[in-house]
Design a protein around this motif. Structure first.
Motif, PDB file in Angstrom:
ATOM      1  N   UNK A 199     -10.586   2.543  -0.621  1.00 20.94           N
ATOM      2  CA  UNK A 199      -9.506   1.554  -0.478  1.00 20.94           C
ATOM      3  C   UNK A 199      -9.830   0.571   0.639  1.00 20.94           C
ATOM      4  N   UNK A 200     -10.287   1.077   1.765  1.00 20.86           N
ATOM      5  CA  UNK A 200     -10.623   0.215   2.909  1.00 20.86           C
ATOM      6  C   UNK A 200     -11.732  -0.759   2.534  1.00 20.86           C
ATOM      7  N   UNK A 201     -12.780  -0.261   1.916  1.00 20.01           N
ATOM      8  CA  UNK A 201     -13.905  -1.117   1.531  1.00 20.01           C
ATOM      9  C   UNK A 201     -13.462  -2.215   0.564  1.00 20.01           C
ATOM     10  N   UNK A 202     -12.600  -1.872  -0.374  1.00 13.84           N
ATOM     11  CA  UNK A 202     -12.123  -2.853  -1.348  1.00 13.84           C
ATOM     12  C   UNK A 202     -11.223  -3.887  -0.688  1.00 13.84           C
ATOM     13  N   UNK A 203     -10.354  -3.460   0.217  1.00 11.76           N
ATOM     14  CA  UNK A 203      -9.523  -4.423   0.939  1.00 11.76           C
ATOM     15  C   UNK A 203     -10.396  -5.418   1.701  1.00 11.76           C
ATOM     16  N   UNK A 204     -11.405  -4.906   2.378  1.00 15.12           N
ATOM     17  CA  UNK A 204     -12.298  -5.778   3.152  1.00 15.12           C
ATOM     18  C   UNK A 204     -13.072  -6.729   2.238  1.00 15.12           C
ATOM     19  N   UNK A 205     -13.452  -6.254   1.060  1.00 16.60           N
ATOM     20  CA  UNK A 205     -14.172  -7.089   0.100  1.00 16.60           C
ATOM     21  C   UNK A 205     -13.329  -8.305  -0.303  1.00 16.60           C
ATOM     22  N   UNK A 236      -9.528  -8.893   3.747  1.00 11.84           N
ATOM     23  CA  UNK A 236      -8.599  -8.273   4.694  1.00 11.84           C
ATOM     24  C   UNK A 236      -9.386  -7.930   5.961  1.00 11.84           C
ATOM     25  N   UNK A 237      -8.837  -8.294   7.101  1.00 11.46           N
ATOM     26  CA  UNK A 237      -9.485  -8.038   8.389  1.00 11.46           C
ATOM     27  C   UNK A 237      -9.179  -6.618   8.859  1.00 11.46           C
ATOM     28  N   UNK A 238     -10.076  -6.066   9.670  1.00 15.62           N
ATOM     29  CA  UNK A 238      -9.878  -4.710  10.200  1.00 15.62           C
ATOM     30  C   UNK A 238      -8.517  -4.547  10.865  1.00 15.62           C
ATOM     31  N   UNK A 239      -8.102  -5.550  11.635  1.00 13.05           N
ATOM     32  CA  UNK A 239      -6.821  -5.472  12.350  1.00 13.05           C
ATOM     33  C   UNK A 239      -5.616  -5.474  11.426  1.00 13.05           C
ATOM     34  N   UNK A 240      -5.812  -5.824  10.164  1.00 16.44           N
ATOM     35  CA  UNK A 240      -4.715  -5.874   9.201  1.00 16.44           C
ATOM     36  C   UNK A 240      -4.645  -4.623   8.327  1.00 16.44           C
ATOM     37  N   UNK A 241      -5.405  -3.597   8.709  1.00 17.15           N
ATOM     38  CA  UNK A 241      -5.377  -2.311   8.008  1.00 17.15           C
ATOM     39  C   UNK A 241      -5.013  -1.228   9.022  1.00 17.15           C
ATOM     40  N   UNK A 242      -3.890  -0.563   8.773  1.00 17.55           N
ATOM     41  CA  UNK A 242      -3.466   0.558   9.619  1.00 17.55           C
ATOM     42  C   UNK A 242      -3.571   1.843   8.798  1.00 17.55           C
ATOM     43  N   UNK A 243      -4.126   2.874   9.398  1.00 16.27           N
ATOM     44  CA  UNK A 243      -4.302   4.146   8.703  1.00 16.27           C
ATOM     45  C   UNK A 243      -3.588   5.242   9.478  1.00 16.27           C
TER      46      UNK A 243
END
Length: 161
Positions: free
Chosen positions: A41-47, A50-57
């Motif tokens: 999911x993270x890899x696809x969002x970044x593709x 989506x910036x790292x700061x916009x993903x909270x886990x």
């Protein structure tokens, strides 16, 4: 059984997610599988910008706790969508049914209560091999599919505002 690769999609059919914010709730139970799903999911969002700061886990103990973890994102953060990542593997008792029904109903209720996309990235398989096949194995990664769904749902909602 899934007949398609969960990671296969038309890149052009997914809009840029630049500026969108996502929460990801990951169940710790079956972490070999849920960790791989979350990474997909993270890899696809970044593709999709989506910036790292916009993903909270955030992590929860098990799949049953995913809806409450999602609710916490809705109430205590400003994310545009929440991806719920879990894995329930059939055992010898009805526990599987109760967990699957609870997380499915909980996810549906979150979508409606908060008017925000909560994406069901939960594997419900008969055995561990089926889960591994869907967590980056020969059937792709359900985490990729969940991320694409999240992006499309946020774009739909923002396009209607």
């Amino acid at each position: 059984m899934a007949t398609k690769n969960l990671s296969a999609y038309n890149l052009e059919s997914v809009p840029s997610a630049k500026g969108y914010k996502f929460g990801i709730v990951v169940a710790e139970w079956n972490y070999e599988i849920t960790g791989a799903l979350a990474q997909g999911a993270i890899d696809t969002l970044k593709k999709h910008d989506v910036q790292d700061d916009d993903i909270q886990i955030k992590h929860v103990p098990g799949t049953f706790e995913l809806p409450l973890g999602g609710q916490f994102f809705a109430e205590y953060s400003d994310v545009d969508a929440v991806i719920l990542i879990g894995c329930v593997i059939q055992g010898d008792t009805r526990h599987f049914d109760f967990i699957c029904n609870g997380v499915t109903q909980g996810t549906t209720e979150l979508n409606l209560k908060y008017n925000k996309p909560f994406i069901f990235g939960v594997l419900t398989t008969n055995n561990e091999q089926q889960a591994l096949d869907r967590a980056g194995g020969n059937l792709g990664n359900k985490g990729d599919e969940a991320a694409v769904t999240a992006i499309k749902m946020v774009a739909l909602q923002k396009g209607m505002q």
